[in-house]
Design a protein around this motif. Structure first.
Motif, PDB file in Angstrom:
ATOM      1  N   SER A  66      34.929  36.813  34.025  1.00  0.00           N
ATOM      2  CA  SER A  66      34.754  37.819  35.069  1.00  0.00           C
ATOM      3  C   SER A  66      33.584  37.438  35.960  1.00  0.00           C
ATOM      4  O   SER A  66      32.722  36.627  35.590  1.00  0.00           O
ATOM      5  N   SER A  67      33.541  38.018  37.135  1.00  0.00           N
ATOM      6  CA  SER A  67      32.429  37.746  38.041  1.00  0.00           C
ATOM      7  C   SER A  67      31.098  38.146  37.416  1.00  0.00           C
ATOM      8  O   SER A  67      30.069  37.502  37.656  1.00  0.00           O
ATOM      9  N   ALA A  68      31.104  39.184  36.585  1.00  0.00           N
ATOM     10  CA  ALA A  68      29.866  39.624  35.934  1.00  0.00           C
ATOM     11  C   ALA A  68      29.349  38.604  34.925  1.00  0.00           C
ATOM     12  O   ALA A  68      28.143  38.552  34.645  1.00  0.00           O
ATOM     13  N   TYR A  70      40.784  44.292  31.518  1.00  0.00           N
ATOM     14  CA  TYR A  70      41.493  44.396  32.801  1.00  0.00           C
ATOM     15  C   TYR A  70      40.551  44.733  33.950  1.00  0.00           C
ATOM     16  O   TYR A  70      40.550  44.052  34.984  1.00  0.00           O
ATOM     17  N   GLY A  71      39.741  45.754  33.780  1.00  0.00           N
ATOM     18  CA  GLY A  71      38.823  46.136  34.855  1.00  0.00           C
ATOM     19  C   GLY A  71      37.855  45.025  35.208  1.00  0.00           C
ATOM     20  O   GLY A  71      37.772  44.593  36.373  1.00  0.00           O
ATOM     21  N   PRO A  72      37.073  44.507  34.244  1.00  0.00           N
ATOM     22  CA  PRO A  72      36.110  43.463  34.565  1.00  0.00           C
ATOM     23  C   PRO A  72      36.738  42.192  35.117  1.00  0.00           C
ATOM     24  O   PRO A  72      36.175  41.543  36.011  1.00  0.00           O
ATOM     25  N   MET A  73      37.911  41.787  34.629  1.00  0.00           N
ATOM     26  CA  MET A  73      38.482  40.504  35.020  1.00  0.00           C
ATOM     27  C   MET A  73      39.343  40.584  36.275  1.00  0.00           C
ATOM     28  O   MET A  73      39.545  39.564  36.950  1.00  0.00           O
ATOM     29  N   VAL A  74      39.853  41.768  36.586  1.00  0.00           N
ATOM     30  CA  VAL A  74      40.774  41.890  37.722  1.00  0.00           C
ATOM     31  C   VAL A  74      40.196  42.779  38.821  1.00  0.00           C
ATOM     32  O   VAL A  74      39.837  42.304  39.894  1.00  0.00           O
ATOM     33  N   THR A  75      40.084  44.070  38.558  1.00  0.00           N
ATOM     34  CA  THR A  75      39.715  44.982  39.640  1.00  0.00           C
ATOM     35  C   THR A  75      38.262  44.835  40.067  1.00  0.00           C
ATOM     36  O   THR A  75      37.914  45.120  41.218  1.00  0.00           O
ATOM     37  N   ALA A  76      37.379  44.392  39.173  1.00  0.00           N
ATOM     38  CA  ALA A  76      35.954  44.278  39.504  1.00  0.00           C
ATOM     39  C   ALA A  76      35.513  42.832  39.695  1.00  0.00           C
ATOM     40  O   ALA A  76      34.312  42.566  39.766  1.00  0.00           O
ATOM     41  N   SER A  77      36.456  41.901  39.806  1.00  0.00           N
ATOM     42  CA  SER A  77      36.092  40.495  39.937  1.00  0.00           C
ATOM     43  C   SER A  77      36.562  39.915  41.260  1.00  0.00           C
ATOM     44  O   SER A  77      37.488  40.425  41.900  1.00  0.00           O
ATOM     45  N   ASP A  78      35.930  38.832  41.655  1.00  0.00           N
ATOM     46  CA  ASP A  78      36.298  38.098  42.856  1.00  0.00           C
ATOM     47  C   ASP A  78      37.706  37.540  42.670  1.00  0.00           C
ATOM     48  O   ASP A  78      37.974  36.859  41.676  1.00  0.00           O
ATOM     49  N   PRO A  79      38.621  37.789  43.598  1.00  0.00           N
ATOM     50  CA  PRO A  79      39.997  37.280  43.433  1.00  0.00           C
ATOM     51  C   PRO A  79      40.070  35.757  43.386  1.00  0.00           C
ATOM     52  O   PRO A  79      41.047  35.200  42.868  1.00  0.00           O
ATOM     53  N   ARG A  80      39.044  35.078  43.885  1.00  0.00           N
ATOM     54  CA  ARG A  80      39.043  33.610  43.832  1.00  0.00           C
ATOM     55  C   ARG A  80      38.963  33.087  42.399  1.00  0.00           C
ATOM     56  O   ARG A  80      39.239  31.907  42.153  1.00  0.00           O
ATOM     57  N   ASN A  81      38.600  33.942  41.448  1.00  0.00           N
ATOM     58  CA  ASN A  81      38.565  33.525  40.047  1.00  0.00           C
ATOM     59  C   ASN A  81      39.930  33.059  39.542  1.00  0.00           C
ATOM     60  O   ASN A  81      40.010  32.310  38.570  1.00  0.00           O
ATOM     61  N   TRP A  82      41.005  33.521  40.199  1.00  0.00           N
ATOM     62  CA  TRP A  82      42.350  33.264  39.711  1.00  0.00           C
ATOM     63  C   TRP A  82      43.062  32.149  40.484  1.00  0.00           C
ATOM     64  O   TRP A  82      44.226  31.866  40.221  1.00  0.00           O
ATOM     65  N   MET A  92      46.955  41.334  40.024  1.00  0.00           N
ATOM     66  CA  MET A  92      48.002  41.709  39.074  1.00  0.00           C
ATOM     67  C   MET A  92      47.808  43.132  38.558  1.00  0.00           C
ATOM     68  O   MET A  92      46.676  43.624  38.432  1.00  0.00           O
ATOM     69  N   SER A  93      48.914  43.765  38.258  1.00  0.00           N
ATOM     70  CA  SER A  93      48.881  45.117  37.699  1.00  0.00           C
ATOM     71  C   SER A  93      48.396  45.084  36.261  1.00  0.00           C
ATOM     72  O   SER A  93      48.282  44.017  35.646  1.00  0.00           O
ATOM     73  N   ARG A  94      48.141  46.269  35.738  1.00  0.00           N
ATOM     74  CA  ARG A  94      47.734  46.347  34.338  1.00  0.00           C
ATOM     75  C   ARG A  94      48.823  45.759  33.441  1.00  0.00           C
ATOM     76  O   ARG A  94      48.528  45.023  32.489  1.00  0.00           O
ATOM     77  N   LEU A 147      32.972  38.964  24.897  1.00  0.00           N
ATOM     78  CA  LEU A 147      32.417  40.306  25.020  1.00  0.00           C
ATOM     79  C   LEU A 147      30.899  40.246  25.074  1.00  0.00           C
ATOM     80  O   LEU A 147      30.275  39.295  24.591  1.00  0.00           O
ATOM     81  N   SER A 148      30.301  41.281  25.634  1.00  0.00           N
ATOM     82  CA  SER A 148      28.852  41.414  25.581  1.00  0.00           C
ATOM     83  C   SER A 148      28.446  41.841  24.172  1.00  0.00           C
ATOM     84  O   SER A 148      29.300  42.272  23.375  1.00  0.00           O
ATOM     85  N   PRO A 149      27.159  41.745  23.824  1.00  0.00           N
ATOM     86  CA  PRO A 149      26.733  42.200  22.490  1.00  0.00           C
ATOM     87  C   PRO A 149      27.070  43.666  22.214  1.00  0.00           C
ATOM     88  O   PRO A 149      27.211  44.059  21.054  1.00  0.00           O
ATOM     89  N   THR A 150      27.220  44.450  23.278  1.00  0.00           N
ATOM     90  CA  THR A 150      27.560  45.861  23.095  1.00  0.00           C
ATOM     91  C   THR A 150      29.057  46.109  23.118  1.00  0.00           C
ATOM     92  O   THR A 150      29.503  47.257  22.986  1.00  0.00           O
ATOM     93  N   GLY A 151      29.861  45.056  23.310  1.00  0.00           N
ATOM     94  CA  GLY A 151      31.311  45.203  23.262  1.00  0.00           C
ATOM     95  C   GLY A 151      32.002  45.326  24.595  1.00  0.00           C
ATOM     96  O   GLY A 151      33.220  45.548  24.641  1.00  0.00           O
ATOM     97  N   ALA A 152      31.282  45.169  25.710  1.00  0.00           N
ATOM     98  CA  ALA A 152      31.914  45.230  27.021  1.00  0.00           C
ATOM     99  C   ALA A 152      32.734  43.960  27.263  1.00  0.00           C
ATOM    100  O   ALA A 152      32.328  42.861  26.874  1.00  0.00           O
TER     101      ALA A 152
END
Length: 252
Positions: A134-136, A59-71, A80-82, A104-109
């Motif tokens: 996600s933007s990341a 939720y954080g990486p894809m919504v709150t920390a990402s560019d809204p244009r992704n959607w 969108m809410s959680r 996910l990243s190799p570390t699970g993020a």
């Protein structure tokens, strides 16, 4: 006037007993196993079967920390809410003939989601879609490797004949990604869908099994550690490597 033959046919036209042209033989074809969610691991990224519990990571990486244009090209609001995001994940899990994955990243993020869609195992056909990075993750080696891992699974592990990519015809980043990965543009289905109160013309792309060995070699060359400088910059682009591999195949 005869119609031109499409790609994927041999050089010799076959005919039935009535003199009608027919497609190339597919000896021994018996269909393939259904595509199901599975774990796919690369050097830069990991895919695993999506669950509703992945909301904690995504939720954080894809919504709150990402560019809204992704959607923009999805029927979900960028703010969108959680709870709404959990609904989005459930929608992916409930799509018919789909196999959704968390990226996910190799570390699970958490980094994003991607799915196999419209699975047709009898004919060895499946689509890659439902991709929300996600933007990341966007425009990174990990993003490309995630899509390469999915293609490898379809052709190398499952032996499918056709791998599809479809997108809104106005979604230029998606069109560019398909072209960069070596998918062939097949055409536009006009007024194929209505979503978010607007029309969608859908562009179709594909890779077929006869093209896969050439693309797989280019993917391997691009992902090789020696193709990247110490700062992570690529030495040769994926597009250049695919063009070179296709040229070598044509010359051979």
């Amino acid at each position: 006037m005869s119609q031109p033959r499409g790609p994927g046919y041999g050089s010799t036209m076959r005919h039935n007993d009535f003199g009608q042209p027919i497609g190339d033989a597919v000896p021994g074809w018996e269909g393939r196993a259904s595509v199901i969610p599975t774990t796919l691991v690369g050097r830069h990224v990991r895919l695993e079967p999506l669950t509703a519990a992945h909301a904690d990571l995504l939720y954080g990486p894809m919504v709150t920390a990402s560019d809204p244009r992704n959607w923009t090209y999805y029927p979900y609001p960028p703010d969108m809410s959680r709870a709404a995001f959990e609904g989005f994940l459930v929608d992916q899990l409930n799509r018919p003939a789909a196999a959704p994955h968390a990226v996910l990243s190799p570390t699970g993020a958490g980094l994003g989601v991607a799915s196999f869609l419209r699975n047709d195992p009898a004919n060895g056909v499946v689509e890659v879609g439902g991709i929300v990075f996600s933007s990341a993750l966007q425009r990174t080696t990990a993003a490309t490797e995630a899509l390469i891992l999915m293609a490898r699974h379809i052709f190398d592990d499952l032996g499918y004949r056709r791998y599809e990519w479809k997108c809104d015809s106005l979604n230029e980043p998606s069109r560019a990604a398909a072209a960069r990965l070596g998918f062939t543009y097949e055409g536009r289905f006009r007024q194929a869908m209505v979503y978010s109160g607007r029309n969608r013309d859908t562009d179709w792309f594909s890779i077929i099994d006869s093209e896969w060995p050439t693309l797989a070699g280019a993917y391997d060359a691009w992902l090789a550690p020696e193709n990247f400088a110490p700062d992570g910059a690529q030495r040769r682009s994926l597009g250049a490597l695919i063009a070179q591999a296709r040229g070598a195949t044509a010359a051979g």
